[in-house]
Each structure stands twice: as C-alpha cells, then as structure tokens.
Scaffold this motif. Sequence first.
Motif, PDB file in Angstrom:
ATOM      1  N   UNK A   1      93.419  79.885  15.524  1.00  0.00           N
ATOM      2  CA  UNK A   1      94.380  80.899  15.960  1.00  0.00           C
ATOM      3  C   UNK A   1      95.270  80.356  17.065  1.00  0.00           C
ATOM      4  N   UNK A   2      94.707  79.543  17.963  1.00  0.00           N
ATOM      5  CA  UNK A   2      95.480  79.013  19.090  1.00  0.00           C
ATOM      6  C   UNK A   2      96.517  78.002  18.602  1.00  0.00           C
ATOM      7  N   UNK A   3      96.128  77.135  17.680  1.00  0.00           N
ATOM      8  CA  UNK A   3      97.095  76.171  17.126  1.00  0.00           C
ATOM      9  C   UNK A   3      98.219  76.930  16.424  1.00  0.00           C
ATOM     10  N   UNK A   4      97.854  77.970  15.682  1.00  0.00           N
ATOM     11  CA  UNK A   4      98.865  78.797  15.025  1.00  0.00           C
ATOM     12  C   UNK A   4      99.832  79.386  16.042  1.00  0.00           C
ATOM     13  N   UNK A   5      99.290  79.995  17.099  1.00  0.00           N
ATOM     14  CA  UNK A   5     100.123  80.641  18.114  1.00  0.00           C
ATOM     15  C   UNK A   5     101.056  79.622  18.769  1.00  0.00           C
ATOM     16  N   UNK A   6     100.499  78.433  19.031  1.00  0.00           N
ATOM     17  CA  UNK A   6     101.300  77.376  19.649  1.00  0.00           C
ATOM     18  C   UNK A   6     102.478  76.995  18.759  1.00  0.00           C
ATOM     19  N   UNK A   7     102.213  76.841  17.462  1.00  0.00           N
ATOM     20  CA  UNK A   7     103.294  76.422  16.561  1.00  0.00           C
ATOM     21  C   UNK A   7     104.297  77.555  16.324  1.00  0.00           C
ATOM     22  N   UNK A   8     103.840  78.799  16.367  1.00  0.00           N
ATOM     23  CA  UNK A   8     104.782  79.915  16.239  1.00  0.00           C
ATOM     24  C   UNK A   8     105.686  79.964  17.467  1.00  0.00           C
ATOM     25  N   UNK A   9     105.071  79.828  18.643  1.00  0.00           N
ATOM     26  CA  UNK A   9     105.838  79.909  19.888  1.00  0.00           C
ATOM     27  C   UNK A   9     106.849  78.770  20.014  1.00  0.00           C
ATOM     28  N   UNK A  10     106.509  77.614  19.448  1.00  0.00           N
ATOM     29  CA  UNK A  10     107.423  76.476  19.525  1.00  0.00           C
ATOM     30  C   UNK A  10     108.297  76.358  18.271  1.00  0.00           C
ATOM     31  N   UNK A  11     108.276  77.436  17.463  1.00  0.00           N
ATOM     32  CA  UNK A  11     109.155  77.520  16.282  1.00  0.00           C
ATOM     33  C   UNK A  11     108.930  76.431  15.246  1.00  0.00           C
TER      34      UNK A  11
ATOM     35  N   UNK B   1      97.556  72.830   8.906  1.00  0.00           N
ATOM     36  CA  UNK B   1      96.966  72.029   9.987  1.00  0.00           C
ATOM     37  C   UNK B   1      96.024  72.866  10.846  1.00  0.00           C
ATOM     38  N   UNK B   2      96.479  74.062  11.201  1.00  0.00           N
ATOM     39  CA  UNK B   2      95.653  74.940  12.033  1.00  0.00           C
ATOM     40  C   UNK B   2      94.374  75.326  11.292  1.00  0.00           C
ATOM     41  N   UNK B   3      94.520  75.655  10.002  1.00  0.00           N
ATOM     42  CA  UNK B   3      93.343  76.039   9.218  1.00  0.00           C
ATOM     43  C   UNK B   3      92.387  74.855   9.066  1.00  0.00           C
ATOM     44  N   UNK B   4      92.937  73.665   8.891  1.00  0.00           N
ATOM     45  CA  UNK B   4      92.088  72.481   8.741  1.00  0.00           C
ATOM     46  C   UNK B   4      91.314  72.199  10.026  1.00  0.00           C
ATOM     47  N   UNK B   5      91.988  72.378  11.180  1.00  0.00           N
ATOM     48  CA  UNK B   5      91.301  72.177  12.463  1.00  0.00           C
ATOM     49  C   UNK B   5      90.105  73.117  12.559  1.00  0.00           C
ATOM     50  N   UNK B   6      90.331  74.387  12.243  1.00  0.00           N
ATOM     51  CA  UNK B   6      89.253  75.374  12.286  1.00  0.00           C
ATOM     52  C   UNK B   6      88.131  74.972  11.324  1.00  0.00           C
ATOM     53  N   UNK B   7      88.517  74.623  10.109  1.00  0.00           N
ATOM     54  CA  UNK B   7      87.545  74.285   9.069  1.00  0.00           C
ATOM     55  C   UNK B   7      86.675  73.096   9.478  1.00  0.00           C
ATOM     56  N   UNK B   8      87.333  72.046  10.015  1.00  0.00           N
ATOM     57  CA  UNK B   8      86.580  70.835  10.362  1.00  0.00           C
ATOM     58  C   UNK B   8      85.590  71.113  11.496  1.00  0.00           C
ATOM     59  N   UNK B   9      86.047  71.864  12.515  1.00  0.00           N
ATOM     60  CA  UNK B   9      85.134  72.156  13.627  1.00  0.00           C
ATOM     61  C   UNK B   9      83.930  72.960  13.123  1.00  0.00           C
ATOM     62  N   UNK B  10      84.206  73.935  12.263  1.00  0.00           N
ATOM     63  CA  UNK B  10      83.116  74.767  11.743  1.00  0.00           C
ATOM     64  C   UNK B  10      82.126  73.942  10.911  1.00  0.00           C
ATOM     65  N   UNK B  11      82.678  73.103  10.029  1.00  0.00           N
ATOM     66  CA  UNK B  11      81.801  72.353   9.127  1.00  0.00           C
ATOM     67  C   UNK B  11      81.051  71.259   9.882  1.00  0.00           C
ATOM     68  N   UNK B  12      81.751  70.591  10.837  1.00  0.00           N
ATOM     69  CA  UNK B  12      81.055  69.578  11.634  1.00  0.00           C
ATOM     70  C   UNK B  12      79.979  70.230  12.500  1.00  0.00           C
TER      71      UNK B  12
END
Lengths: 214, 214, 214
Positions: B163-173, B182-193
Amino acid sequence: MSSQPAPLLALDLTGTFAFGLNGALTAVRAARLDVVGVVVLGMITALGGGFIRDVLIDSLPPATLLDWRYYTLAAGGGLIAFALSRHLRRAERAIDVVDAVGLSTFAVIGAAKALDAGLGVAPAILLGVITAVGGGTIRDTLVGQVPTVLRTGLYAIPAMVGAAVTALTVETDVYGLPAALGAATACFLIRVLGLRFGLDAPEPPETRGSRAGA
Amino acid sequence: MSSQPAPLLALDLTGTFAFGLNGALTAVRAARLDVVGVVVLGMITALGGGFIRDVLIDSLPPATLLDWRYYTLAAGGGLIAFALSRHLRRAERAIDVVDAVGLSTFAVIGAAKALDAGLGVAPAILLGVITAVGGGTIRDTLVGQVPTVLRTGLYAIPAMVGAAVTALTVETDVYGLPAALGAATACFLIRVLGLRFGLDAPEPPETRGSRAGA
Amino acid sequence: MSSQPAPLLALDLTGTFAFGLNGALTAVRAARLDVVGVVVLGMITALGGGFIRDVLIDSLPPATLLDWRYYTLAAGGGLIAFALSRHLRRAERAIDVVDAVGLSTFAVIGAAKALDAGLGVAPAILLGVITAVGGGTIRDTLVGQVPTVLRTGLYAIPAMVGAAVTALTVETDVYGLPAALGAATACFLIRVLGLRFGLDAPEPPETRGSRAGA
C-alpha cells in the motif's frame, strides 16, 4: 479536519488515545500477539466505535480518517502499550480507569454527533452507546472473548446515561463544554463505582448462578 | 461497472478469485461446513475487505456488487474449492501462495482507491491494509479463529509495504500498471519469504515464549 | 419514517419483533448474560441485518434508526424474552419458528429494497440473504458460536429462495403484498420443513463424518 469546538475535540482525542492504549493492553493480556497485532487491536479499539457511528449517520469518510491526530493517537497509544506492556499489564485497575475515560468521552461525542446528524433522541442515545462500546466489542470478538458489553450491564448502562444526559442538554440548548464534561463525568463515575463495588444488572432467573459463563 | 483501467481491473479480479478460493479452503480446513457455508465463507473472504473499504471511502454500493464479474468470481472460487477440497486441503503451501496473491492485489487496489477518493497518504495505506486483510479477518472470526493479521506481523506488514509503494507512486504521478505490479510484487515477495523462513515481528517482552497462543 | 406500503411495513416490523425475541432467547441459551446483554443481543439480531443492507445500498441513516417502531419492537422483543426466559428457553421448536418468521420477512424486504436502490438481480438476492442472516450471524459471533448460516445450508438456501422469488416478481412487475407474502411463505416452509426433517446441504467429501464440528 473536525469542525468540533476545541474543548470537545480535546475530549474526543483523549478518548481515542485512552482506547488505543487500553485496547492494546487488553490484547496483550488476552492473546500472545506480536507488535503488529497489538497495535492493530489498539487502533481497532480506538477507531472502531467511531467508524460504526460515522457509517450509520452517513458521515463518510469517518472523521478519524480525515484528521491525522485521531489515527496517530490511536496508533501511538497502541505502541506505548506494547513498549510498556511488561509494566502495565498487571495494572488492571489503571487499565479499567483508562477504559472508563474512553467509554465516557465516546458516549458523549457519539450522541452529540448523532443528534447533529438529525437523528432523534432515542437513536442518538443508541449511537452514543455504539460509539462507546463498538471498538472494544470488535477487539474482544477478534481475540475470541465474549465482549465486555455483554458480560456486564455496568458497561452499557453508564454509556447510556452519558449519552442520555448529552441528548437532554442538546435538546434543551444547554449543550457545550460544561454539559459534555458533566455527562462524561456521570458515565465515568457510574462505571468506576460499578467496578469498585462489583455492581451488576439482573440476570435471567433461569440461568442465575447455574453456569460458569459464556 | 468499474472505471478502473483494464490491467488494474484484471489484477483486482485475480485477487477476488484467489481470495474466494483460499477463503473457502481455509473454511474447509477450519470447520466442518456444508457447501453453502464453504461458498459463503469464500465470498466473505473475497468481498469483505472491499466492502469495508468502499463503506469507509463512501463509494456505495460497493464496486463488487455493481460488477457481476466480482461476485461471480468470488462464488466460483468458493465452489471450485468445495469441489476440489479433497485434493486441495493438504496443499497448505499452495493455499498460502494463493492467499498472498489476494493480499498483494487488494493492498495495492485498496490504497489506490482510497487516494482516488481524496484520503491522505496515511489513511490510504491503512485502507490498503484493511482491504487486504478485512475479508480474511471476518472469515477467521466467524469460524472462531484468531485472525491471521493478529497472529503474525508478516501479514499486515507486507500489505502495508504494498500500500505504501502504491501511495508513493500515486503521489509522484508515476502510478499505473507497472507501478501497481511492482507494489504488488513487493508485498507478495515479503509475504512469501516471511512464510518460507518463518520470520515474524517482535512480541511483547512479558509474553515471549510464556504462553501457548491465543 | 418508512415509505413502504403499510402491509409490507407490517411484515418488516413483524420480522423485527421476531428477531428481537429470538435473538435474545438464543443469547440466554448460549451465554449467561444479564438483562443488558440479553436486550443488546436481541437488538443486534433484529437490527443488524438491516444495518448491513442499508449501508451497502447507501440508504443511510438506516431506516430502523429513523422510525421509532423498529428499535422499540427490537428492544421490546428482547425485554419480553428476558422476562419470560424461564418459560421460553426450553421451547426450542417455537424459537426456531419465530426465527423462521424473521428470516422470511427480512429476505423478502431486503431483496426488494436492494432492487429499489438500483442493484441488479443477483446482488439483490445476495442482499436479501445478508439482511436475513446478518443479525443472527453477528449475534452468534459475539457469543462465540459458529453462525447458523455456516452450520446448515438450510438457513441460507430458504433465504435465497425467498429473495429470488421476490426479485422475480419485482422484475416482472407483479411485486406487491401477495407476491411478498408468497415469497416469504416459500422461505418459511423450506426452513421449517428442513428443520422438521433434518435436511441439509452436502458437505465436502474429505470432512464428511470425520470431525465433531467447528
């Protein structure tokens, strides 16, 4: 940002912090949770009742998501509770008093906001009670406990008194900081005296003394 | 019908199906339920988090009730899980991976929708997490289990990162399909690792190792 | 005040009273609660499903908070159940029939209101079911029981039939009191016959007969 007068906002923020702290401590006592679980439960306790209120009076997004002070205080209370849990978790009396502060302020603010949204007196009192007990009820349910509001009448009744006094003063046009503080104090005293003297509401005849609990 | 760009809609629908399947399988493992109970729990898991998000951002009726693809995929996932439960219920690792897909897509879509509704960055991240963990939390509570989000920090934390990566990319257009993936992959990798290596968030000092669980 | 035609309003109020009574009696049987807890659970059972429906169709504040007859009947049912619990709590069959009345009326009214709010047929049926089972599900969860809707398919299925018949008659422009009573009767009969003959929906192959329950 909230449009409440500053003193009432201070009351509301105090309740939010109290419930964040108390909700997190209750979580530490009830279940073995990590820091995320403890802070999540603190935030749910602090924000849950107001969420339900704001949904039902159609004041969305909820005030506590639009004003950073609410969610910061809720999370801050949870973090402090986590950090100090070793020292705080046996201080049951202090935790109960902090909880009574949240209960009192939320009952008053909840009823006032419901009247402000155009609801009648009886639904406004109901919403005051829902605001006051909602967050703790969600928390208890999530950790598998029967919610306090169901286990003891001396939880909903003080909230109902605080909300009723609030509604009475709003309807008679004398609501303001003194009235809000008076209503919150009435709720607080009934709750704390009830805890001190172990008072309780009547049970159904059939079950009295016959079972060990829920 | 949803006004999301097609690739993001595909992501959202994938998460819905993943949660419908996973929620129903978790239900089969946790409690002895008939086909109705299993499909109901699949649908609650798939639609619950989005319901809470849409209520809180005042986007009602919820998107998932207005677009038939959402509720059909949610129910379909539940039915498939019921039909294949004999083969699937011991495939715990696969179920966890399917769950991580739902968690990742919902965290991203939830945060993006909250920002789109005018919320600030912090509440948008909170709503991303609520969207991602909400459905599973209702499901766990209904079958009498302490919710995953409370039992392990490695569930809310990846959702928060996504969610934070998403918010960052929305705020920076720069938000769009690549950023969302990318944001979903970050979440997925942390969860699976986290699952793979049994990582976890810190527990309160007092309770560490002293009790058997919630 | 509600804008429903009088006969449909009477049906809705009947269901509210039935669920207030039944919810409170279920509470007395499931957990040792005082008068406040019993009345709270009666009100939650009677008002909870309609709250969820009105939130999801964006009809806020909920109809039951704007019309004093709803919350008075909900609380009255709870109080009567408390007062008569000694006589009523062993009358399981009567309680189940009262519950079936609430289930039937709420499934019909819920689906009709959802269609009236502009939802499609499938989501309207879903909302009929949610209205019918929502209050009881919250009640069961609060007292730590797996909800009836998950334990037996013969609870959601009759609600689905009642809601589907309602949706069909609304779509074909023949909805009115006779159609509503017919739809409610269909739901009621399936529920009561299911109870009488112990019918149930299929369970997943793996778990059939292998475990004692949730």
